[in-house]
Design an enzyme around this catalytic site. Structure first.
Site, PDB file in Angstrom:
ATOM      1  N   CYS A 268      28.069 -29.894  25.774  1.00  0.00           N
ATOM      2  CA  CYS A 268      27.690 -31.340  25.574  1.00  0.00           C
ATOM      3  C   CYS A 268      26.847 -31.533  26.094  1.00  0.00           C
ATOM      4  CB  CYS A 268      28.696 -32.502  26.646  1.00  0.00           C
ATOM      5  SG  CYS A 268      30.317 -32.566  26.741  1.00  0.00           S
TER       6      CYS A 268
HETATM    7  N1  NAD Z   1      35.094 -31.284  26.622  1.00  0.00           N
HETATM    8  C1  NAD Z   1      33.848 -31.619  26.851  1.00  0.00           C
HETATM    9  O1  NAD Z   1      33.662 -31.447  27.856  1.00  0.00           O
HETATM   10  C2  NAD Z   1      33.500 -33.121  26.484  1.00  0.00           C
HETATM   11  C3  NAD Z   1      32.856 -34.312  27.632  1.00  0.00           C
HETATM   12  C4  NAD Z   1      32.208 -35.020  27.067  1.00  0.00           C
HETATM   13  C5  NAD Z   1      32.781 -35.958  25.402  1.00  0.00           C
HETATM   14  N2  NAD Z   1      33.126 -35.098  24.588  1.00  0.00           N
HETATM   15  C6  NAD Z   1      33.785 -35.164  23.692  1.00  0.00           C
HETATM   16  O2  NAD Z   1      34.633 -35.762  23.368  1.00  0.00           O
HETATM   17  C7  NAD Z   1      35.805 -35.009  21.950  1.00  0.00           C
HETATM   18  C8  NAD Z   1      36.539 -34.166  22.155  1.00  0.00           C
HETATM   19  O3  NAD Z   1      35.854 -33.106  22.767  1.00  0.00           O
HETATM   20  P1  NAD Z   1      36.991 -32.058  23.102  1.00  0.00           P
HETATM   21  O4  NAD Z   1      36.066 -30.933  23.798  1.00  0.00           O
HETATM   22  O5  NAD Z   1      38.334 -32.843  24.116  1.00  0.00           O
HETATM   23  O6  NAD Z   1      37.332 -31.552  21.228  1.00  0.00           O
HETATM   24  P2  NAD Z   1      38.316 -29.953  21.777  1.00  0.00           P
HETATM   25  O7  NAD Z   1      38.395 -29.201  20.248  1.00  0.00           O
HETATM   26  O8  NAD Z   1      39.105 -29.389  22.755  1.00  0.00           O
HETATM   27  O9  NAD Z   1      39.851 -30.913  21.291  1.00  0.00           O
HETATM   28  C9  NAD Z   1      40.198 -32.228  19.789  1.00  0.00           C
HETATM   29  C10 NAD Z   1      41.226 -32.130  19.710  1.00  0.00           C
HETATM   30  O10 NAD Z   1      41.143 -32.912  18.468  1.00  0.00           O
HETATM   31  C11 NAD Z   1      43.103 -32.627  18.046  1.00  0.00           C
HETATM   32  N3  NAD Z   1      42.495 -33.306  16.602  1.00  0.00           N
HETATM   33  C12 NAD Z   1      41.022 -33.238  15.485  1.00  0.00           C
HETATM   34  N4  NAD Z   1      41.314 -34.381  14.561  1.00  0.00           N
HETATM   35  C13 NAD Z   1      42.618 -34.966  14.855  1.00  0.00           C
HETATM   36  C14 NAD Z   1      43.297 -36.150  13.806  1.00  0.00           C
HETATM   37  N5  NAD Z   1      43.151 -36.369  12.846  1.00  0.00           N
HETATM   38  N6  NAD Z   1      44.337 -36.108  15.004  1.00  0.00           N
HETATM   39  C15 NAD Z   1      44.976 -35.767  16.043  1.00  0.00           C
HETATM   40  N7  NAD Z   1      43.983 -34.731  16.539  1.00  0.00           N
HETATM   41  C16 NAD Z   1      42.738 -34.075  16.207  1.00  0.00           C
HETATM   42  C17 NAD Z   1      42.138 -31.442  17.409  1.00  0.00           C
HETATM   43  O11 NAD Z   1      43.516 -30.139  16.834  1.00  0.00           O
HETATM   44  C18 NAD Z   1      41.322 -30.893  18.959  1.00  0.00           C
HETATM   45  O12 NAD Z   1      42.669 -30.315  19.310  1.00  0.00           O
HETATM   46  C19 NAD Z   1      33.844 -34.748  21.565  1.00  0.00           C
HETATM   47  O13 NAD Z   1      33.313 -35.928  20.808  1.00  0.00           O
HETATM   48  C20 NAD Z   1      33.431 -34.729  22.875  1.00  0.00           C
HETATM   49  O14 NAD Z   1      31.286 -34.376  22.626  1.00  0.00           O
HETATM   50  C21 NAD Z   1      33.876 -33.677  25.387  1.00  0.00           C
END
Ligand code: NAD
Length: 446
Positions: A268
């Protein structure tokens, strides 16, 4: 109230588990069958402290599926937490978000109930009220703020403490299509969180800008503390911990994230900073502050690599302890430890590396390089001339001091986080605490 969570990754699976543990009937959705199976079998799909316990607590209310249509049909509130990868220009792609919005819209078209759609993924300002709303309105034939609710509500969590952070937020940020949608979301949060946080209810653009601004402000603060650390290393009798502990008492500043050490990383901070800079440039506004923070952060890795190389004997080996971007996670994205390994390899240095949790992903990331991975921190230390503690894992604080000892020239230990002490290693190794005036004085060997 039934909830679905679309995207069961690092953020989505802890959120789904928390909703379920608080008694909401929760359906998790992911394209990844392994993640869906894990949830249905009561196992955490990703590495995250407390996640197993939370899934167990919510087990009777939590199911998962790959069928988004089923999940949306069965839900009153739908949270979308799919990836929004960074693009060349620093902005975030909606390539995963928009297809999901289209699928949700198709279900909404058939439904005669009120649904609340909550986008939690980080998006660029202009996205929720622009392409996101357009896509779902077109697919549903309905209007956001009238026929269904649309909110943008990002989370401020850190990997390694996602559940604690999610349940105890400093504040809640809600961008809302209309008051009904915002109130419904605020009510859901109130039933989930353990504290009583203030709620900032804004329009979409302001909420989107606030999200990336929070992270960019924190990166600026970290870069500032790191600048102080580099000054302290060169100023006789100076200690960055003493300086920041005083600075942190000023209520305008505060103590959090004010720990002079090494560069920030993770999924992030670096990208939110670049996104804010990109947004500013695209609008013709100055981006100097965010750009300088990013430059300072990158420069930090090069300086640390130089510091190591200058202290290595001819043909010597450096050990990097800590490859995850912070303790208690296996995530290596933009991790300073991993960047340090690469910077050392680029300089022709032999590198051994160890991490308590991130070895599989680090091995993949450095596949084809000459980096050697060891089975333990102790093994890495024993084969190195200079040891760098790059991540503040508590495991490293427990390493027996005798491990650092060797015959002949003492080993040099560069402790970026000051988790060991000079007293512990006295007479055992040459201890270099970053941010202390003694750091620059450690003799160079070449
Ligand atoms: N990880 C962090 O620390 C964090 C913190 C704040 C915000 N975010 C935001 O949250 C969002 C997700 O981050 P994350 O780290 O959880 O990502 P991640 O890659 O760990 O998880 C995302 C999940 O979404 C799934 N996915 C993708 N397309 C899909 C669909 N069409 N239908 C169903 N599932 C689908 C993927 O298979 C994956 O398991 C991003 O925008 C990120 O910037 C993450």
């Amino acid at each position: 109230m039934r909830i679905s969570v679309i995207g069961l990754g690092k953020l989505g699976s802890p959120m789904a588990a928390c909703f379920a543990a608080r008694g909401f009937t929760t359906i998790g959705v992911d394209l990844n069958q392994a993640y869906v199976d894990a949830i249905n079998e009561g196992r955490p799909p990703v590495f995250e402290p407390q996640l197993a316990e939370m899934i167990a607590e919510g087990r009777s209310c939590l199911t998962a599926t790959t069928d988004i249509t089923h999940a949306v049909r069965e839900s009153d509130a739908i949270f979308i937490i799919v990836p929004t990868p960074s693009q060349e220009d620093g902005g975030f792609s909606l390539q995963y978000v928009l297809p999901v919005m289209e699928q949700i819209g198709a279900v909404l078209r058939q439904s005669d109930r009120y649904h609340l759609v909550v986008l939690t993924s980080t998006v660029m300002p202009g996205s929720t009220g622009g392409p996101v709303r357009d896509t779902i309105e077109e697919a549903s034939g309905k209007r956001a703020g009238v026929d269904f609710g649309l909110c943008y509500s990002p989370e401020f969590i850190a990997l390694g403490s996602v559940i604690r952070d999610f349940l105890n937020p400093d504040f809640l940020l809600i961008g809302e299509s209309d008051p009904r949608a915002g109130s419904m979301l605020a009510d859901i949060y109130r039933r989930v969180v353990l504290n009583d946080p203030p709620v900032a209810r804004l329009n979409f653009a302001n909420a989107e800008l606030a999200k990336i601004s929070v992270n960019t402000f924190v990166t600026t603060k970290i870069a500032f503390a790191n600048m102080l650390a580099r000054i302290c290393e060169r100023l006789p009798e100076a200690s960055v911990d003493a300086v920041t502990s005083a600075l942190g008492l000023d209520s305008r500043i505060g103590a959090k994230y004010l720990r002079g050490a090494i560069s920030y990383g993770g999924p992030c901070f670096p990208r939110d900073n670049l996104a804010l800079a990109s947004l500013a440039r695209s609008l013709g506004a100055p981006a100097f502050v965010a750009e300088a923070t990013d430059r300072a952060n990158r420069d930090g890795i090069d300086r640390l690599a130089e510091m190591v190389v200058e202290r290595l004997p001819q043909g010597g080996t450096a050990a990097v302890l800590g490859l995850s971007y912070k303790p208690n996670t296996d995530v290596i994205e933009e991790s300073p430890g991993l960047h340090l390994v690469r910077a050392l390899l680029d300089r022709g240095t032999d590198v051994v590396a160890f991490d308590p949790a991130a070895m599989p992903s680090a091995r993949r990331a450095l596949d084809g390089s000459s980096a050697v991975f060891t089975e333990s921190a102790e093994d890495a230390i024993r084969s190195a001339d200079v040891v760098v503690i790059a991540t503040a894992w508590q495991d490293f604080a427990g390493i027996a001091p005798s491990t650092f000892e060797r015959d002949g020239e003492p080993r040099i230990v560069i402790d970026c986080w000051r988790i060991l002490t000079a007293e512990q290693l006295e007479g055992v190794a040459t201890y270099v605490a970053l941010g202390q005036s003694t750091a620059a004085a450690v003799p160079q060997r070449t």
